[in-house]
Write a protein that holds these residues in place. Structure first.
Motif, PDB file in Angstrom:
ATOM      1  N   LYS A 193       0.828  -1.205   0.000  1.00 10.86           N
ATOM      2  CA  LYS A 193       0.000   0.000   0.000  1.00 10.86           C
ATOM      3  C   LYS A 193       0.868   1.263   0.000  1.00 10.86           C
ATOM      4  O   LYS A 193       0.464   2.323  -0.449  1.00 10.86           O
ATOM      5  CB  LYS A 193      -0.936  -0.018   1.214  1.00 10.86           C
ATOM      6  CG  LYS A 193      -1.979   1.086   1.243  1.00 10.86           C
ATOM      7  CD  LYS A 193      -2.918   0.896   2.405  1.00 10.86           C
ATOM      8  CE  LYS A 193      -3.934   2.043   2.496  1.00 10.86           C
ATOM      9  NZ  LYS A 193      -4.819   2.105   1.324  1.00 10.86           N
ATOM     10  N   GLY A 253       4.516   6.567  -6.537  1.00 12.19           N
ATOM     11  CA  GLY A 253       3.083   6.500  -6.773  1.00 12.19           C
ATOM     12  C   GLY A 253       2.655   5.625  -7.932  1.00 12.19           C
ATOM     13  O   GLY A 253       1.820   4.727  -7.779  1.00 12.19           O
ATOM     14  N   GLN A 267       0.545   2.047  -7.738  1.00 13.33           N
ATOM     15  CA  GLN A 267      -0.813   1.961  -8.280  1.00 13.33           C
ATOM     16  C   GLN A 267      -0.940   0.834  -9.292  1.00 13.33           C
ATOM     17  O   GLN A 267      -1.979   0.170  -9.363  1.00 13.33           O
ATOM     18  CB  GLN A 267      -1.193   3.302  -8.903  1.00 13.33           C
ATOM     19  CG  GLN A 267      -1.388   4.407  -7.886  1.00 13.33           C
ATOM     20  CD  GLN A 267      -1.462   5.793  -8.522  1.00 13.33           C
ATOM     21  OE1 GLN A 267      -1.514   5.918  -9.741  1.00 13.33           O
ATOM     22  NE2 GLN A 267      -1.454   6.823  -7.701  1.00 13.33           N
ATOM     23  N   SER A 268       0.113   0.612 -10.080  1.00 14.94           N
ATOM     24  CA  SER A 268       0.074  -0.466 -11.072  1.00 14.94           C
ATOM     25  C   SER A 268      -0.097  -1.820 -10.402  1.00 14.94           C
ATOM     26  O   SER A 268      -0.898  -2.654 -10.836  1.00 14.94           O
ATOM     27  CB  SER A 268       1.359  -0.457 -11.911  1.00 14.94           C
ATOM     28  OG  SER A 268       1.447   0.713 -12.695  1.00 14.94           O
ATOM     29  N   ALA A 306      -1.209  -2.361  -7.288  1.00  9.20           N
ATOM     30  CA  ALA A 306      -2.503  -2.398  -6.596  1.00  9.20           C
ATOM     31  C   ALA A 306      -3.619  -2.746  -7.568  1.00  9.20           C
ATOM     32  O   ALA A 306      -4.562  -3.477  -7.219  1.00  9.20           O
ATOM     33  CB  ALA A 306      -2.774  -1.052  -5.925  1.00  9.20           C
ATOM     34  N   LEU A 307      -3.533  -2.243  -8.788  1.00 10.79           N
ATOM     35  CA  LEU A 307      -4.531  -2.570  -9.801  1.00 10.79           C
ATOM     36  C   LEU A 307      -4.513  -4.062 -10.122  1.00 10.79           C
ATOM     37  O   LEU A 307      -5.567  -4.695 -10.255  1.00 10.79           O
ATOM     38  CB  LEU A 307      -4.260  -1.756 -11.074  1.00 10.79           C
ATOM     39  CG  LEU A 307      -5.175  -2.044 -12.275  1.00 10.79           C
ATOM     40  CD1 LEU A 307      -6.631  -1.772 -11.929  1.00 10.79           C
ATOM     41  CD2 LEU A 307      -4.738  -1.223 -13.486  1.00 10.79           C
ATOM     42  N   THR A 331      -6.430   2.043  -2.115  1.00 12.07           N
ATOM     43  CA  THR A 331      -5.606   3.109  -2.672  1.00 12.07           C
ATOM     44  C   THR A 331      -4.183   2.987  -2.119  1.00 12.07           C
ATOM     45  O   THR A 331      -3.938   2.251  -1.157  1.00 12.07           O
ATOM     46  CB  THR A 331      -6.177   4.481  -2.306  1.00 12.07           C
ATOM     47  OG1 THR A 331      -6.357   4.529  -0.871  1.00 12.07           O
ATOM     48  CG2 THR A 331      -7.519   4.720  -2.976  1.00 12.07           C
ATOM     49  N   CYS A 332      -3.249   3.732  -2.723  1.00 20.22           N
ATOM     50  CA  CYS A 332      -1.856   3.682  -2.291  1.00 20.22           C
ATOM     51  C   CYS A 332      -1.470   4.996  -1.623  1.00 20.22           C
ATOM     52  O   CYS A 332      -1.992   6.054  -1.956  1.00 20.22           O
ATOM     53  CB  CYS A 332      -0.936   3.420  -3.479  1.00 20.22           C
ATOM     54  SG  CYS A 332      -1.256   1.823  -4.258  1.00 20.22           S
TER      55      CYS A 332
END
Length: 366
Positions: free
Chosen positions: A98, A103, A107-108, A110-111, A350-351
């Motif tokens: 997380k 950033g 996010q990549s 986490a997706l 979210t991160c």
């Protein structure tokens, strides 16, 4: 081949638990699967990693690093699952980094974690990157209640556990130690393969002169930008020989890139040893656990070992499989949280680029 490690700090689980961990906070993309057994021990079933490497003299940009992670995610995860011998359906949870980190890469990954969660109907667990390092280090080494020195490309902290929280005793006031070493490696055009910090370490072994550099400990904190700037400035000195060779027989005062690497390492590591020793004295600990990518540096381990032995203590560290960013450390910390009943709702996956170590509730430690 599965790696059997020590007993989990939690009580024995009522059944075996399996978790997939995904790491991608910087230029390493990792996936690993860990099993917590009914006898209280853990087994590393797989630990796969792929590194984004840039040309000499260049760093890695968030956008390009995120693209690397997207391109390699499927291969790395498939490899980890195949090597583990388990299926996605058998997993109890999917854990992802997380924060903290860059950033776009965060996010990549986490997706990818969210997609796998929806495809296979598995709960998600968001993990603090630093806590992942600590818990994997504790599990592998068996350290009980150590002062933790967390040293990586983006973080430098001295940490100790108290009342279900990892308290930060000291940290860098500007740049992290890994960033400091990496940036100087690029100044002298060292390769980024396998990493600039590793190549600094190898170059430093050839150094023979300890050049004077700024030494900036401020209580429990350190400042590293000044020592980096001073080392960079020495590359413009008329005595500096980039090829490592004297100009003539009378050229006795010259110094080489190896001397600068040696001097930078010795100075920075001495600062880290000093603030770690202060934390040991404060909490009365005899153990030091070094985690993070820079923790695999043999000279740092040696210097910390000398200090610890003088205090009647001991240093714990892992090899590059578990020290450098990897997916299995995220799986370990995430599974500890999951076994305490913690999951991350899809709406909160979210991160957080600045996810502090001391913001985590360490529910699995008494």
């Amino acid at each position: 081949m599965p790696v059997r490690v020590r007993r989990s700090p939690l009580a024995k689980p009522d059944r075996p638990y399996l978790a997939l961990g995904l790491e991608g906070s910087a230029n390493k993309l990792g996936a690993g699967i860990i099993k917590h057994d009914v006898d209280g021990s853990s087994t590393v079933l797989s630990n796969v990693r792929h590194t984004y490497i840039t040309p000499p003299g260049e760093g890695f940009l968030p956008r390009d690093t995120a693209q690397h992670h997207r391109e390699w995610a499927l291969n790395v995860i498939k490899d980890a699952v195949q090597k583990s011998g388990v299926s996605m359906q058998e997993l109890d949870c999917i854990c992802f980094t997380k924060g903290p980190g860059m950033g776009a890469p965060l996010q990549s990954v986490a997706l990818v974690a969210r997609t796998l969660s929806l495809l296979f109907n598995k709960p998600l667990v968001g993990v603090n990157h630093c806590v992942g390092h600590i818990e994997m280090g504790r599990e592998i080494t068996g350290a009980q209640n150590p002062v933790v020195l967390y040293v990586s490309g983006g973080n430098t902290q001295v940490i100790a556990y108290s009342r279900q929280c990892y308290r930060i005793f000291g940290e860098t006031l500007d740049i992290a130690v890994g960033n400091c070493l990496d940036r100087f490696a690029r100044v002298i055009n060292l390769s980024n393969d396998p990493s600039p910090g590793y190549n600094i370490e190898q170059e430093a072994k050839k150094g023979t002169q300890l050049l004077p550099l700024p030494y900036a400990t401020k209580g429990m904190d350190v400042s590293l930008s000044g020592v980096l700037t001073s080392t960079e400035a020495l590359t413009m000195d008329k005595r500096f020989r980039s090829d490592g060779q004297p100009k003539g027989p009378d050229d006795k005062d010259f110094f080489t890139p190896a001397d600068l690497c040696f001097s930078l390492q010795e100075t920075v590591f001495a600062m880290l040893v000093e603030i770690t020793e202060r934390a040991m004295a404060h909490i009365g600990s005899k153990e030091v656990l070094i985690v993070g990518g820079v923790g695999s540096n043999e000279r740092l381990q040696e210097m910390m070992g000398i200090m610890a032995r003088e205090r009647g203590g001991q240093v714990f560290a892992t090899d590059e499989r578990f020290c450098i960013d990897n997916g299995i450390m995220i799986a370990q910390a995430g599974l500890l949280s999951f076994r305490m009943g913690y999951t991350t709702p899809l709406s909160r996956t979210t991160c957080t680029q600045r996810f502090r170590t001391d913001e985590v509730h360490v529910a699995w430690r008494a």
